[in-house]
Design a protein around this motif. Structure first.
Motif, PDB file in Angstrom:
ATOM      1  N   PHE A   1      14.007   5.201  -5.864  1.00 54.45           N
ATOM      2  CA  PHE A   1      13.856   6.632  -5.567  1.00 54.45           C
ATOM      3  C   PHE A   1      12.963   7.346  -6.586  1.00 54.45           C
TER       4      PHE A   1
ATOM      5  N   ASN B   1      12.429   5.282   4.044  1.00 50.70           N
ATOM      6  CA  ASN B   1      13.283   6.463   3.957  1.00 50.70           C
ATOM      7  C   ASN B   1      14.668   6.183   4.557  1.00 50.70           C
TER       8      ASN B   1
ATOM      9  N   ALA C   1      16.858   8.053   5.551  1.00 52.11           N
ATOM     10  CA  ALA C   1      17.173   8.927   6.692  1.00 52.11           C
ATOM     11  C   ALA C   1      16.532   8.424   7.984  1.00 52.11           C
ATOM     12  N   LEU C   2      15.604   7.485   7.857  1.00 52.07           N
ATOM     13  CA  LEU C   2      14.821   7.024   9.018  1.00 52.07           C
ATOM     14  C   LEU C   2      14.895   5.503   9.155  1.00 52.07           C
TER      15      LEU C   2
ATOM     16  N   ASP D   1       9.699   4.714   8.196  1.00 46.22           N
ATOM     17  CA  ASP D   1       9.139   6.068   8.229  1.00 46.22           C
ATOM     18  C   ASP D   1       8.969   6.652   9.628  1.00 46.22           C
ATOM     19  N   ARG D   2       9.113   5.814  10.650  1.00 45.48           N
ATOM     20  CA  ARG D   2       9.037   6.281  12.046  1.00 45.48           C
ATOM     21  C   ARG D   2       7.721   6.980  12.390  1.00 45.48           C
ATOM     22  N   ILE D   3       6.673   6.591  11.709  1.00 39.67           N
ATOM     23  CA  ILE D   3       5.330   6.995  12.126  1.00 39.67           C
ATOM     24  C   ILE D   3       4.564   5.704  12.391  1.00 39.67           C
TER      25      ILE D   3
ATOM     26  N   ARG E   1       9.044  14.800   9.843  1.00 35.47           N
ATOM     27  CA  ARG E   1       8.149  14.916  11.006  1.00 35.47           C
ATOM     28  C   ARG E   1       7.844  16.358  11.383  1.00 35.47           C
TER      29      ARG E   1
ATOM     30  N   GLY F   1       3.653  13.790   8.730  1.00 41.45           N
ATOM     31  CA  GLY F   1       4.834  13.043   9.174  1.00 41.45           C
ATOM     32  C   GLY F   1       5.619  12.407   8.047  1.00 41.45           C
ATOM     33  N   VAL F   2       5.191  12.613   6.805  1.00 36.62           N
ATOM     34  CA  VAL F   2       5.917  11.980   5.690  1.00 36.62           C
ATOM     35  C   VAL F   2       6.412  12.960   4.625  1.00 36.62           C
TER      36      VAL F   2
ATOM     37  N   ALA G   1      17.161  13.904  -6.145  1.00 35.15           N
ATOM     38  CA  ALA G   1      17.213  12.989  -7.293  1.00 35.15           C
ATOM     39  C   ALA G   1      16.629  13.630  -8.547  1.00 35.15           C
TER      40      ALA G   1
ATOM     41  N   VAL H   1      22.572  12.301   3.000  1.00 34.41           N
ATOM     42  CA  VAL H   1      21.283  11.855   3.503  1.00 34.41           C
ATOM     43  C   VAL H   1      21.516  11.631   4.994  1.00 34.41           C
ATOM     44  N   PRO H   2      20.927  12.481   5.828  1.00 33.87           N
ATOM     45  CA  PRO H   2      21.292  12.442   7.244  1.00 33.87           C
ATOM     46  C   PRO H   2      20.707  11.220   7.947  1.00 33.87           C
ATOM     47  N   ALA H   3      21.344  10.831   9.048  1.00 28.25           N
ATOM     48  CA  ALA H   3      20.744   9.805   9.915  1.00 28.25           C
ATOM     49  C   ALA H   3      19.909  10.549  10.950  1.00 28.25           C
ATOM     50  N   LEU H   4      18.607  10.543  10.749  1.00 30.07           N
ATOM     51  CA  LEU H   4      17.719  11.314  11.633  1.00 30.07           C
ATOM     52  C   LEU H   4      17.410  10.525  12.904  1.00 30.07           C
TER      53      LEU H   4
END
Lengths: 334, 334
Positions: free
Chosen positions: A69, A86, A88-89, A93-95, B72, B77-78, B88, B330-333
Motif C-alpha cells: 500500500f 485494488n 475494492a476491485l 483495476d477493472r479497466i 471509475r 478510471g484509476v 493509509a 474497503v468496499p467491494a465495488l
C-alpha cells in the motif's frame, strides 16, 4: 524448486481451521452422479506452496502488507501496488489496460494478485517464474510506478518505522532494507491473498447443493468441450503458454521474452479463480463480459461456436469460482 | 444553517457510547493547576454538526464509503478520492502538492479529510462552505480526477449495484443517481471520519495523566504565544482566512475566489487535529517537519522567534492531537 512447507502466520490459523469444516470424509459424501467430473478438479488450498528460500512469517506478511500500500516507492509518490491491484476491485483495476505513471496506458490488462501464489509463471508473458521475481517489476516499469529501485530503498530508509520493521523481519541482515527483502516481503503478503471456500470449492469438498443445476451443467460443459485442458489445477490454469490473438490485440506476448518464433502471440493461461469479479478480460482487456469471453475462447482455442445456452451455463459455472475475499489491513504507514 | 441533530448510524453507536467513558463529571476531576488553560480548548465530539438538509443515515454513509473508493468516476478510471485522501497516510497523501490526472501536480498540499465536517469553510481558499459543496470539486478538477460530472453519473448508472444503493438511499427520488445525491453521500461518509479520544481530548475530559509535562508546557506555550487566536475550537481552527506567504509560495489564495485585494495571500487556518501524521505542511507542502512548521508560524504569524525548547514543547503538544483513526470499510465495488 517449490517445497510444500506448511509454515503459517499465527494470525491466519483460524481461517485455516475453519476451512477444514468443509472437508467431509469420503465415506459420507452425498452423490449427484457427477463424481467423474468432480474428480477432474482440485479445490483451492488456503495457502499456495511456500518456497524454501522465502519462508512465510507473520513479520514478512505484515511488512509486505505495508509495502503493497506504499505509494512513496513510486516516482510520483501516489501510485502503489494497490492502485492497480485494488482490493475494492477484486485486487485488479477493472479497466481494459493498466494505467500508470503520468497516466500512461500499458498494453495489457492488469491480472489480479488473488491466488497468484498458485501460478507457475508470473505476468501475462511468464517472464518471471515466481512472486519474488514479479514483485519488483511494476515498481521499476516506466509505465507503472516508474521508480528507480535504489531510490525506492532510499525512501524507505528515511522512515524509522521501516528501519524497525525490516530489522525485525530480517534479523540476520546488516542492511535489511534491500531489494531481495523488499521482494520477499511483497511476495509473502501476496501468498496470503487467496480465496478459498468458493461455491465450487464447497461442492468439491462434498456439499452437493453448493452448485445449482445450471452451474453443474456448466461444469460438465467446461470438461466436455475441453476448457479444462488448459484451465486445470487448483487455480484453474496450467501456467503454460498458448498462442491466441483476441480481437484488437497485436501484442506478440511471450515472444518478447524468449525471442523464439514459436512463442509468437503466446500468453500464459490466466487463472479462472474469481473471474466473475475480475473483468474486463483477455490480454488487452477489450472483452467486457464473461459471456463474450467464453464465446471468444470457444472460437479461438476450441474452434467451436458455443450456443447461447452453453455460454450461459459455462458463465454460471465460472461465477461459482468466486471465493471468500482475503483478510488484510489498510496499514498505518509512516 | 447547521443544526446539531444527533442522528447516528446504528453501526456507530458503540463508538459513541465508548466515548462517554471519558466524560468524567466535574466534581471528581483531578487537578494539575492548568484549569485556566484547559478551559480555552474544546474536546473533539464524535460527530460534527449534521446539516438539516443532509441528515446522516447509515445508507448514505455506506454509499459514500463506496463512492469515496470508486476510481471509475475519474476520467482515467484509476483515481478515486482515496488516492489523495489515502487512509493509509492519515487520509491525505504525504507529498508536498497533490498529484492527479496524468501526473499533473497542483499548487497546493492535499488537506486531510479527517474531521473535515468540523470546518466552517472547505478547501485552502474556502471556496465552498460545506462538504456537500466540496465533494464534487476534485472529481471535476482538470488536475485531479478530470471527469465530466454527467459522465461520472453515467458510469455509475451502468452498475446495477449502484442503481440499487442509490434507490435505497434516496427512496423518494425518481432518478436517484444525480449530482446532489452523489455530493450528499460523499459528504455524509466524510462526516464519519473523525478522530476523537486523542491524548489531548482525554486530558480535556479529565485524565490528567494523558499529557506529560512537556506536552503540558507545549499547551501553555500554545496559549501564551497566541497560536490559539486562530487555532481554536474543536478542530483547532477558526475556519477563517489569514494572509501568509510561506517559503516558496506565490499562491494568492483566497483572492482567486473573491477577487478582493484584501484577500491576497489569505488561506483558511488549517485544522491541527492529527497534524503529527499529516505532513508535509503549509499551503504548498514545502515544510517537511512539524518543528520547522512551528518555527515558521511563529515568525510569520506571531512575529517572534521561538527558541528550540519552545519549539520542542509545542511540537510535543501538537502530537497529542492525533486521535483514534476512524472505522471504515474497503468496499467491494461492482
Amino acid at each position: 524448486m517449490m517445497s510444500k512447507k506448511s509454515i503459517q502466520p499465527a494470525r491466519l490459523v483460524a481461517a485455516v481451521t475453519l476451512g477444514t469444516a468443509f472437508a467431509f470424509s469420503g465415506s459420507v459424501l452425498a452423490e449427484d452422479g457427477l463424481g467423474d467430473y468432480r474428480d477432474r478438479f482440485e479445490p483451492l488450498p488456503h495457502f499456495p506452496p511456500i518456497p524454501s528460500h522465502n519462508s512465510l512469517t507473520p513479520e514478512k506478511v505484515e511488512l509486505g502488507n505495508m509495502l503493497f500500500f506504499e505509494p512513496r516507492i513510486s516516482s510520483s509518490g501516489v501510485i502503489s501496488c494497490a492502485t492497480c491491484h485494488n482490493p475494492a476491485l477484486g485486487w485488479s483495476d477493472r479497466i481494459p489496460r493498466a494505467t500508470g505513471h503520468d497516466g500512461q496506458i500499458g498494453e495489457r490488462n492488469t491480472p489480479t494478485v488473488l491466488n497468484s501464489g498458485f501460478l507457475g509463471a508470473q505476468f501475462w508473458d511468464g517472464r518471471e517464474p515466481d512472486l519474488e521475481g514479479q514483485a519488483l517489476g511494476p515498481i521499476e516499469a516506466d509505465i507503472e510506478m516508474a521508480m528507480d529501485l535504489d531510490m525506492a530503498l532510499e525512501r524507505l530508509e528515511e522512515f524509522e518505522l521501516y528501519q524497525e520493521k525490516f530489522a525485525e523481519t530480517y534479523p540476520d541482515d546488516e542492511s535489511p532494507i534491500n531489494k531481495e527483502n523488499l521482494a520477499q516481503a511483497l511476495a509473502s503478503f501476496q501468498r496470503t491473498l487467496n480465496t478459498p471456500n468458493s461455491p465450487f470449492d464447497r461442492y468439491l469438498h462434498g456439499d452437493m447443493d453448493a452448485l445449482n443445476e445450471q452451474e453443474k451443467r456448466g461444469m460438465q460443459a467446461f470438461v466436455d468441450t475441453g476448457c479444462i485442458a488448459c484451465h486445470s489445477g487448483p487455480a484453474l490454469t496450467d501456467s503454460n503458454f498458448w498462442a491466441i490473438q483476441v480481437p484488437g490485440s497485436t501484442d506478440v506476448g511471450r515472444f518478447e521474452v524468449t525471442g523464439d518464433e514459436a512463442d509468437m502471440y503466446k500468453f500464459r493461461t490466466p487463472t479462472l479463480r474469481n473471474v466473475g469479479v475480475t473483468y474486463p478480460y483477455m490480454n488487452n482487456g477489450a472483452t467486457q463480459t464473461l459471456e463474450e469471453a467464453v464465446a471468444i475462447m470457444g472460437q479461438e482455442m476450441l474452434n467451436r461456436e458455443f450456443d447461447e445456452e452453453m455460454i450461459a451455463d459455462i458463465t454460471a459455472f465460472l461465477h461459482t469460482l468466486t471465493g471468500e475475499m482475503p483478510d488484510f489491513e489498510v496499514p498505518a504507514l509512516p
